[in-house]
Enzyme design. Structure first.
Site, PDB file in Angstrom:
ATOM      1  NE  ARG A 129      11.022 -12.327   9.715  1.00  0.00           N
ATOM      2  CZ  ARG A 129      10.801 -13.244   8.798  1.00  0.00           C
ATOM      3  NH1 ARG A 129      10.966 -12.901   7.639  1.00  0.00           N
ATOM      4  NH2 ARG A 129       9.689 -14.125   8.944  1.00  0.00           N
TER       5      ARG A 129
ATOM      6  CG  HIS B 178       3.717 -17.498   9.312  1.00  0.00           C
ATOM      7  ND1 HIS B 178       4.532 -17.084   9.871  1.00  0.00           N
ATOM      8  CD2 HIS B 178       3.591 -16.945   8.059  1.00  0.00           C
ATOM      9  CE1 HIS B 178       4.725 -15.803   9.286  1.00  0.00           C
ATOM     10  NE2 HIS B 178       4.295 -15.931   7.988  1.00  0.00           N
TER      11      HIS B 178
ATOM     12  CG  HIS C 248       1.098 -15.114   3.935  1.00  0.00           C
ATOM     13  ND1 HIS C 248       1.962 -14.472   2.985  1.00  0.00           N
ATOM     14  CD2 HIS C 248       1.802 -15.461   5.000  1.00  0.00           C
ATOM     15  CE1 HIS C 248       3.172 -14.378   3.596  1.00  0.00           C
ATOM     16  NE2 HIS C 248       3.206 -14.818   4.772  1.00  0.00           N
TER      17      HIS C 248
ATOM     18  CB  CYS D 256       6.133 -14.463   0.305  1.00  0.00           C
ATOM     19  SG  CYS D 256       7.558 -15.503  -0.169  1.00  0.00           S
TER      20      CYS D 256
ATOM     21  CG  ASN E  80       2.335 -12.148   7.287  1.00  0.00           C
ATOM     22  OD1 ASN E  80       2.733 -13.438   7.143  1.00  0.00           O
ATOM     23  ND2 ASN E  80       3.502 -11.124   7.297  1.00  0.00           N
TER      24      ASN E  80
END
Length: 302
Positions: free
Chosen positions: A15, A208, A210, A241, A250
């Site tokens: 995703r 989460h 990056h 992003c 990520n």
């Protein structure tokens, strides 16, 4: 606090990793095979799709077909992003057992990203979460820009805590703390987490992070030390992003797994299988493999 003995990896590559991929639409069968390979490697939580308008996110326009096409393994959660009630209804029709909603810790980022304030974005989630819970569908919350914003700069950890607490109070079972720009450092990560855990038990939080500035693994080590036991990552470091200038992908799942193995922390995941999957998907996409471990091991991984 001691390091956790076990960590749950939430694989976001299908995703978050693919949604902003430039160029032609990625075929549904490629997305399905990616998810199937990841679940076969032992990953137990895969964010598989996003039920959003194809007008805004063309790469996710086949979410229903992806969810219908995957081979569902027992014990694996296949979740989807649902920014609104219409998205939730699509996810429910596709037999999705967990959905995710996004909020920001930065007012400026919220306005730039979804054209509304933080408070307005949270209010929009109330009927979605109520409907999901009524259908026995778990809801996961994301908070972006927890360690800095490309438009606003520094973010007060108390603001991160407040937004995270609201998501929990609304019914989210877990909140994932996102370093959207990857600008965080270990000390900042610890300070942010210390504030958030005043409001929410660490057992309900995920990281989460990056890797824009090459700090993701260091930051993860720092929050693992504070009790974080859920980590979001993306095979081959896919994703980024579009709203954060310069924000690369990520943190790579392969690199996180290598770190955790070296710390004797259990994941139940076959690292070699994930490395091979990362090489396969980057070949299919015609792009660079962002995993340092995959680069070191090469195509003939051990």
């Amino acid at each position: 606090m001691a390091f956790p003995q076990q960590v749950r990896i939430v694989e976001v590559g299908p995703r978050d990793g693919l949604q902003n991929e430039p160029g032609p639409i990625i075929p549904t069968e490629i997305k399905v095979e990616l998810i199937n390979r990841l679940s076969a490697a032992g990953i137990r939580h895969i964010e598989a799709a996003s039920f959003v308008s194809p007008k805004w996110v063309p790469q996710m326009g086949d979410a229903a077909a992806v969810m219908a096409g995957i081979k569902r393994h027992p014990g694996v959660t296949y979740s989807a992003l649902t920014p609104n009630v219409k998205g939730l209804e699509g996810a429910m029709a596709a037999n999705t057992e967990e959905v995710a909603v996004f909020a920001a810790a930065s007012e400026a980022f919220s306005q730039k990203n979804i054209n509304c304030s933080i408070a307005e974005s949270l209010a929009r989630f109330v009927p979605l979460i109520e409907q999901a819970r009524a259908a026995d569908i778990r809801v996961r919350g994301y908070v972006s820009t927890v360690l800095g914003c490309p438009y606003q700069g520094e973010i007060d950890p108390a603001q991160v805590a407040a937004v995270s607490r609201e998501l929990i109070d609304m019914g989210c079972h877990e909140v994932s703390l996102g370093d959207t720009t990857g600008a965080g450092t270990p000390l900042k990560a610890k300070q942010m987490l210390a504030e958030v855990t005043k409001a929410i038990p660490v057992q309900q939080l995920a990281a989460h992070f990056h890797d824009t500035y090459g700090q993701a693994l260091a930051n993860l080590y720092a929050v693992l030390e504070e009790g974080i036991a859920v980590i979001d990552s993306s095979t081959a470091g896919l994703g980024g992003c579009p709203y954060a200038k310069g924000a690369s992908g990520n943190v790579a799942t392969e690199d996180v797994l290598y770190l955790l193995q070296g710390m004797n922390i259990e994941t139940g995941i076959d690292l070699q299988a994930v490395v091979q999957t990362g090489h396969w998907i980057t070949r299919e996409l015609g792009r660079h493999n962002g995993s340092k471990v995959a680069q070191a091991w090469g195509e003939c991984s051990r």
